[in-house]
Each structure stands twice: as C-alpha cells, then as structure tokens.
Design a protein around this motif. Sequence first.
Motif, PDB file in Angstrom:
ATOM      1  N   SER A 105       0.906  -1.253  -0.107  1.00 56.29           N
ATOM      2  CA  SER A 105       0.051  -0.047   0.074  1.00 56.29           C
ATOM      3  C   SER A 105       0.924   1.314   0.116  1.00 56.29           C
ATOM      4  N   GLY A 106       0.282   2.058  -0.741  1.00 60.58           N
ATOM      5  CA  GLY A 106       1.255   3.583  -0.872  1.00 60.58           C
ATOM      6  C   GLY A 106       1.294   4.253  -1.910  1.00 60.58           C
ATOM      7  N   GLU A 107       1.835   5.316  -2.451  1.00 65.04           N
ATOM      8  CA  GLU A 107       1.815   6.013  -3.440  1.00 65.04           C
ATOM      9  C   GLU A 107       2.857   5.793  -4.305  1.00 65.04           C
ATOM     10  N   TYR A 108       2.771   5.620  -5.565  1.00 64.53           N
ATOM     11  CA  TYR A 108       3.885   5.410  -6.669  1.00 64.53           C
ATOM     12  C   TYR A 108       3.971   6.222  -7.744  1.00 64.53           C
ATOM     13  N   ALA A 109       5.025   6.369  -8.368  1.00 67.09           N
ATOM     14  CA  ALA A 109       4.974   7.403  -9.520  1.00 67.09           C
ATOM     15  C   ALA A 109       5.802   6.663 -10.879  1.00 67.09           C
ATOM     16  N   ILE A 110       5.406   7.102 -11.743  1.00 68.02           N
ATOM     17  CA  ILE A 110       6.266   6.542 -12.969  1.00 68.02           C
ATOM     18  C   ILE A 110       6.659   7.967 -13.733  1.00 68.02           C
ATOM     19  N   SER A 111       8.188   7.946 -13.798  1.00 64.54           N
ATOM     20  CA  SER A 111       8.513   9.006 -14.534  1.00 64.54           C
ATOM     21  C   SER A 111       9.108   8.536 -15.802  1.00 64.54           C
ATOM     22  N   VAL A 112       9.129   9.355 -16.890  1.00 65.49           N
ATOM     23  CA  VAL A 112       9.462   8.728 -18.223  1.00 65.49           C
ATOM     24  C   VAL A 112      10.444   9.994 -18.671  1.00 65.49           C
ATOM     25  N   GLY A 113      11.294   9.251 -19.891  1.00 64.18           N
ATOM     26  CA  GLY A 113      12.138  10.171 -20.201  1.00 64.18           C
ATOM     27  C   GLY A 113      12.373   9.823 -21.979  1.00 64.18           C
ATOM     28  N   ILE A 114      12.577  10.863 -22.659  1.00 63.40           N
ATOM     29  CA  ILE A 114      12.990  10.455 -24.027  1.00 63.40           C
ATOM     30  C   ILE A 114      14.104  11.293 -24.298  1.00 63.40           C
ATOM     31  N   ALA A 115      15.219  10.417 -24.656  1.00 67.70           N
ATOM     32  CA  ALA A 115      16.483  10.905 -25.048  1.00 67.70           C
ATOM     33  C   ALA A 115      16.978  10.458 -26.199  1.00 67.70           C
ATOM     34  N   ALA A 116      18.225  11.033 -26.544  1.00 66.12           N
ATOM     35  CA  ALA A 116      18.580  10.632 -27.958  1.00 66.12           C
ATOM     36  C   ALA A 116      20.154  10.246 -27.800  1.00 66.12           C
ATOM     37  N   GLY A 117      20.532   8.952 -28.394  1.00 67.92           N
ATOM     38  CA  GLY A 117      22.050   8.722 -28.182  1.00 67.92           C
ATOM     39  C   GLY A 117      22.061   7.215 -27.324  1.00 67.92           C
ATOM     40  N   THR A 118      23.006   6.894 -26.693  1.00 64.82           N
ATOM     41  CA  THR A 118      22.966   5.846 -26.248  1.00 64.82           C
ATOM     42  C   THR A 118      22.534   5.552 -24.701  1.00 64.82           C
ATOM     43  N   GLN A 119      22.743   4.344 -24.172  1.00 64.11           N
ATOM     44  CA  GLN A 119      22.416   4.436 -22.803  1.00 64.11           C
ATOM     45  C   GLN A 119      23.267   5.155 -21.885  1.00 64.11           C
ATOM     46  N   GLU A 120      24.668   5.175 -22.350  1.00 61.59           N
ATOM     47  CA  GLU A 120      25.763   5.985 -21.437  1.00 61.59           C
ATOM     48  C   GLU A 120      25.815   7.382 -21.925  1.00 61.59           C
ATOM     49  N   HIS A 121      25.725   7.525 -22.987  1.00 66.73           N
ATOM     50  CA  HIS A 121      25.807   9.105 -23.367  1.00 66.73           C
ATOM     51  C   HIS A 121      24.827   9.541 -24.178  1.00 66.73           C
ATOM     52  N   HIS A 122      23.745  10.382 -23.584  1.00 68.52           N
ATOM     53  CA  HIS A 122      22.581  10.710 -24.275  1.00 68.52           C
ATOM     54  C   HIS A 122      22.175  12.055 -23.845  1.00 68.52           C
ATOM     55  N   VAL A 123      21.285  12.882 -24.713  1.00 67.69           N
ATOM     56  CA  VAL A 123      20.740  14.247 -24.210  1.00 67.69           C
ATOM     57  C   VAL A 123      19.245  13.883 -24.068  1.00 67.69           C
ATOM     58  N   GLN A 124      18.899  14.437 -23.116  1.00 69.45           N
ATOM     59  CA  GLN A 124      17.429  14.191 -22.551  1.00 69.45           C
ATOM     60  C   GLN A 124      16.454  15.366 -23.562  1.00 69.45           C
ATOM     61  N   HIS A 125      15.828  14.656 -24.240  1.00 73.19           N
ATOM     62  CA  HIS A 125      14.833  15.727 -25.013  1.00 73.19           C
ATOM     63  C   HIS A 125      13.759  16.101 -23.935  1.00 73.19           C
ATOM     64  N   HIS A 126      13.260  15.092 -23.235  1.00 71.95           N
ATOM     65  CA  HIS A 126      12.133  15.462 -22.399  1.00 71.95           C
ATOM     66  C   HIS A 126      11.865  14.603 -21.346  1.00 71.95           C
ATOM     67  N   TRP A 127      12.056  14.879 -20.204  1.00 75.87           N
ATOM     68  CA  TRP A 127      12.241  13.804 -18.860  1.00 75.87           C
ATOM     69  C   TRP A 127      10.970  14.415 -18.273  1.00 75.87           C
ATOM     70  N   VAL A 128       9.991  13.684 -17.603  1.00 72.53           N
ATOM     71  CA  VAL A 128       8.993  14.082 -16.918  1.00 72.53           C
ATOM     72  C   VAL A 128       8.801  13.513 -15.656  1.00 72.53           C
ATOM     73  N   HIS A 129       9.145  14.233 -14.540  1.00 71.16           N
ATOM     74  CA  HIS A 129       9.122  13.550 -13.192  1.00 71.16           C
ATOM     75  C   HIS A 129       7.711  13.108 -13.113  1.00 71.16           C
ATOM     76  N   ASP A 130       7.310  12.118 -12.442  1.00 76.03           N
ATOM     77  CA  ASP A 130       6.251  11.551 -11.792  1.00 76.03           C
ATOM     78  C   ASP A 130       5.080  11.852 -12.926  1.00 76.03           C
ATOM     79  N   ALA A 131       5.181  11.442 -14.056  1.00 75.99           N
ATOM     80  CA  ALA A 131       4.047  11.662 -15.264  1.00 75.99           C
ATOM     81  C   ALA A 131       2.965  11.011 -14.681  1.00 75.99           C
ATOM     82  N   LEU A 132       2.984   9.622 -14.075  1.00 78.96           N
ATOM     83  CA  LEU A 132       1.695   8.980 -13.733  1.00 78.96           C
ATOM     84  C   LEU A 132       1.844   8.640 -12.412  1.00 78.96           C
ATOM     85  N   VAL A 133       0.852   8.942 -11.582  1.00 77.81           N
ATOM     86  CA  VAL A 133       0.846   8.540 -10.232  1.00 77.81           C
ATOM     87  C   VAL A 133       0.094   7.578  -9.936  1.00 77.81           C
TER      88      VAL A 133
END
Length: 483
Positions: free
Chosen positions: A410-438
């Motif tokens: 029981s409790g509250e959870y959140a899903i943050s999502v991100g869209i980046a370009a590059g590789t897993q190690e080296h990428h630029v973040q185009h859009h990161w959304v904190h707690d997009a879905l609660v």
Amino acid sequence: MDVARKGDSIVGMSTIDGEVIRVRGLGKCYETYAAPHHRLLDLLWRGPHRRARHFWSLRDLSFSVRRGEAIGIIGRNGAGKSTLLQLLCGTLDPTEGQVQVRGRVAALLELGAGFNPEFTGIENVYLNAAILGLSRAQIDARLADILAFAEIGDFVHEPVKHYSSGMFLRLAFAVVAHVDADVLIVDEALAVGDALFAQKCMRFLREFRSRGVLLLVSHDIPSVTSLCDRALWLEHGSLRMAGTAKDVTEAYLEAVYAERQEIAGLRPNEGGAGSDMARPATEGDLLAHDARRDLLIHSNLRNDLEILPFDGEARGFGTGHVRVNWVGIRDHAERPLAWLVGGEEVMLEVRFEAFAQAADLIVGFMFKDRLGQVLFGENTYLACLDATPVFEAGMQGAARFAFRLPYLPSGEYAISVGIAAGTQEHHVQHHWVHDALVIRCVASHVTHGLLGVPMTSIQLQVVHDGGNLEVDRESATAGACHD
Ligand SMILES: Nc1ncnc2c1ncn2[C@@H]1O[C@H](COP(=O)(O)OP(=O)(O)OP(=O)(O)O)[C@@H](O)[C@H]1O
C-alpha cells in the motif's frame, strides 16, 4: 554523551535542543599558492601584499539534524561534501561558523583511514574501537560479533597492508556497526563492497537510522533515495537545495542533464521545468476507461491500484525537441485504464511529438515508490537497437512496454518517463517528466519487501522419497536454452 572536539567547532553543547547535529554559518577556507615558494615568502614576510589566494571549499552552511533522521549529501566533484564530513567528524577545523554534534560520531570516510597498516586486522579493531570510545573490556565482549560481521576469516591475523579494499571496508564497517555510534557518517564506502556485503551494510544502515543519525555522501542517487529522508545538495561549496531526498535528487538529476545538454550544444526548452511541454495529445480515445471499479468494492486484499490521470503539468526538463504528451497504462484491449490489479499484464504507453528532427531515440521509464526509490524501469534501447525510426518535426510517436505488474505494498507510486537521444551511456535528454503518472495502491497483501513478485505456483507438501536434491552444474549455463 557529548563529545567536544578540538578547535572552535564545538560551542555551547547545552544549547542543542533535541538536535544531534547543528551547523551554523559553517565555512572552510584554504589558502592556495601559485608556486610552493610563495608560501615560504608569505611566512617570512608578513606584509600587506600576501601571495596566498583564498579558496572557500565550503561557505555559509546551516542545517540541523535530529535523532532518527538520515540525510543524503549530494553534489558534483569538488562541491564540498568531503569537507563537510570532515568538519562534522572533527578531522578539520572550520574557518568560520559552528558545528555542534551530540554523541559518538563514527565515520567511514577514506578506506583504510584510522588503520595502522602494520597492525593485524584484530589489532586494528582494538585500535579503532578504542578511538571511538570503547573500553578494552567492551571490545573483548564485542570482538566475536565484529569479526562475524566482517567475515574475512583468517585474514584478521594478517597485517592490514595486505588487505584488498573490500576487506578494509568489511573490517571498518564491522567496527563502526558495533560501537554504539549516535552519528554515522558514510562516504561512498559501499561502492567497493561486493553485493552480499553491500546488502548487509544496507540492512544495518536501515536499522541504524531509526535510532541514530545517518549522513550519507553518495553519487549513487538510488542509495540516497533508498536510505535517506532528506538530502542536501552542495554546489561550489554552498547549499544549493535542501529538502526531501526525492525532491532534491530529482532536481539534481535535472541539473546534471541540463549541463550535459549544454555541453552537447543543445538549447534547453525556454519554458524549463514545469513548462507546458507535457500537454495531452488528444482527448477522446485517451479518456481513461474504468475497468475494475466494481471489483474493488468486493475485495479488501486484492492489489488494487488507482491510476491518477496523466499530469500534463508534471515537472520536466529537456531540449524540447521531442515532448511527451501522454503517458498511460492500457489493458489487453488497448483501453486506457484508471484502475489496475497487481499481478496482471499491462502495457505502459508513452506518447510523444517531435518538434525537430530526432534520431536514435531512447524512451524509458522508472517506476518509483513514494521515497523516490526506483523499483524497476526499462527503456527501448536494446529492444529497438536496429529499428529506431527517425522522427521528423510534427510526427507523433509512441513507445509501449508490455509487462506483468508486480504486487505493490500500500502507498503511492509514480512513473517518471524520459525521451533521450543517443546511447544508454551518452545521451541528451529531450524530455524527462518527473512523476508523469501517479499510482495509488489502496489494498495489498504484500507485507515484506519493496514489491511482491507474481508467483506461478506456490506449494507446501509432504515429500516421501527424499526427492532429487542434486544440482546439475554441468548444464547450468545451457539450462537457459532448455525448451
Ligand atoms: N587541502 C586543500 N587545499 C586546497 N583546496 C582543497 C583542499 N581540500 C579540498 N580542497 C578543495 O575544496 C573543494 C571541495 O573539496 P571536497 O573534497 O570537499 O569536494 P567533494 O564534494 O567531496 O568532491 P568529490 O565528490 O570529488 O569527493 C575542491 O575544490 C577541492 O579542490
């Protein structure tokens, strides 16, 4: 017991009211010289034209910590974290301000610090525990427990100069875990331990934080969010932010990405955090379908999870070249859901729009608990390595992740999502959304652990023939390929 340390760092212990640590206007200034002989010249000639340059590694820092609190200290290299810890331990004297600490302080700062390399492990246990205030009799009584915690076997009779960094950590941690410390200061130390020992340390730290004060310096954000209630973010020797571990680590992550993008020459979105980057794409078929409201009414143990509508105003950051415009969870018939049941198969969808040409996109998500600890997460990188479309400006896209939900306490959870370009190690973040879905879990049978794993079968039975207990090690690796 109040411990007064050398220098001016302890003043008026009796003024501490319920606080274990009180830091006021703390600063540490170093004198640096362009050339070594300048120091000598300054010593010899004390005129007005001194050659020393003053460098403040920490300045104007104030905070208080009470018993039962765990504080994470984060910041980039050179931010002043180690300086702060050393000031708290009393191994450095402040240039200005005050540090007040009530009780016994045990620290794991530099590995091997406080150890005499010529002494054996056991001799160093006696040395360190005595420095931390234990009597000979107390150490005798605790020695067996300390050695059992360290688990380094006969190496305890060897001089520690022969130890690996992992063995140093084991012994040092075992000592601080048995000295009844009121304040425990840990600096990145867990990083060198093996996984099993790291888990043992984590268990100890979790238990410790309920009775003492834990200060943890780490570049490892999940350790901070998992162990700490609050966090301090230091930057260039000053306090940049203080708050809940979740808020501070999120803001820190945002700044780290912003800096990477600046280095990559990408202009951040003008709106910045909290801008209107995340607007719902279309209404209509994205309207949430309430599939299970009736079932919820008839159960009190079913792992019922309420999904709050996608938050178009959720804080975010990124270049803005691609923007998340909807995040939701769909059922097998692809209907967006407002209720879920733990253990069922779902599909998380991240919809987005390109505002400039975008290639090599990686879309990912992190499923976090209310403290910001990441329970699980995934991204499209490996699955779509050879088949990532190029998105032209104006094109819409979607990333979909189909998986079986764990059971959630029981409790509250959140899903943050991100869209980046590059590789897993080296990428630029185009859009990161904190707690997009609660997601709110309103009922659960999970009583242990961070989450429950759906079990394909659970049995309890009488075994008559002893069963086959032999493990087939030869075919262990091939086992993964068995039909
Ligand atoms: N003895 C010293 N003389 C001069 N400058 C120093 C001294 N010790 C530390 N500094 C400087 O003070 C600043 C803060 O150092 P500190 O070690 O506290 O940073 P940090 O946040 O712990 O960094 P890291 O994450 O790399 O360990 C750095 O710029 C460092 O170069």
